[in-house]
Design a protein around this motif. Sequence first.
Motif, PDB file in Angstrom:
ATOM      1  N   UNK A   1       0.852  -1.170   0.000  1.00  0.00           N
ATOM      2  CA  UNK A   1       0.000   0.000   0.000  1.00  0.00           C
ATOM      3  C   UNK A   1       0.909   1.248   0.000  1.00  0.00           C
ATOM      4  N   UNK A   2       0.612   2.139  -0.912  1.00  0.00           N
ATOM      5  CA  UNK A   2       1.402   3.366  -0.995  1.00  0.00           C
ATOM      6  C   UNK A   2       0.874   4.394  -0.001  1.00  0.00           C
ATOM      7  N   UNK A   3       1.653   5.425   0.208  1.00  0.00           N
ATOM      8  CA  UNK A   3       1.255   6.495   1.126  1.00  0.00           C
ATOM      9  C   UNK A   3      -0.028   7.172   0.642  1.00  0.00           C
ATOM     10  N   UNK A   8      -5.995   8.016   1.529  1.00  0.00           N
ATOM     11  CA  UNK A   8      -7.330   8.071   0.942  1.00  0.00           C
ATOM     12  C   UNK A   8      -8.341   7.191   1.667  1.00  0.00           C
ATOM     13  N   UNK A   9      -7.924   6.508   2.730  1.00  0.00           N
ATOM     14  CA  UNK A   9      -8.877   5.631   3.412  1.00  0.00           C
ATOM     15  C   UNK A   9      -8.677   5.648   4.928  1.00  0.00           C
ATOM     16  N   UNK A  10      -9.739   5.411   5.648  1.00  0.00           N
ATOM     17  CA  UNK A  10      -9.698   5.262   7.099  1.00  0.00           C
ATOM     18  C   UNK A  10      -9.056   6.428   7.829  1.00  0.00           C
ATOM     19  N   UNK A  16      -5.930  13.592   6.721  1.00  0.00           N
ATOM     20  CA  UNK A  16      -5.906  14.565   5.626  1.00  0.00           C
ATOM     21  C   UNK A  16      -6.997  15.624   5.798  1.00  0.00           C
ATOM     22  N   UNK A  17      -8.216  15.177   6.082  1.00  0.00           N
ATOM     23  CA  UNK A  17      -9.340  16.112   6.246  1.00  0.00           C
ATOM     24  C   UNK A  17      -9.115  17.024   7.445  1.00  0.00           C
TER      25      UNK A  17
END
Length: 109
Positions: A1-3, A8-10, A16-17
Amino acid sequence: MTMLEWLAQGKGELLTAGFLGSVVAAAMEWTGVFPAVRKILVGTISAVYLSPLGLPFLEWVLNGISVPRESAAGMSGFLMGVTGIVVIEIILKAFRIKRDDLNQKIGGQ
């Protein structure tokens, strides 16, 4: 899994938000670089850990407008990034007021 995939998930989406929400809050109330960095850090951390509180608040604010569950987490993170700063500052101010009151009572006796 990339950064980018992780972001983009969980928890990555909340991070991020929350980061973006706290950047908005810091930009709207600009008082300098160091206070802005503090607000961004506090808002981001608040978003990650306080976002479960944001979901019911979001539903109450939107008053019946349906938000897809996958979007609600990001919106909650953003909301907590913006408001988490204020909530933490209120809590800290309350502790300072109480501390000062206790110090005054001890010093005044």
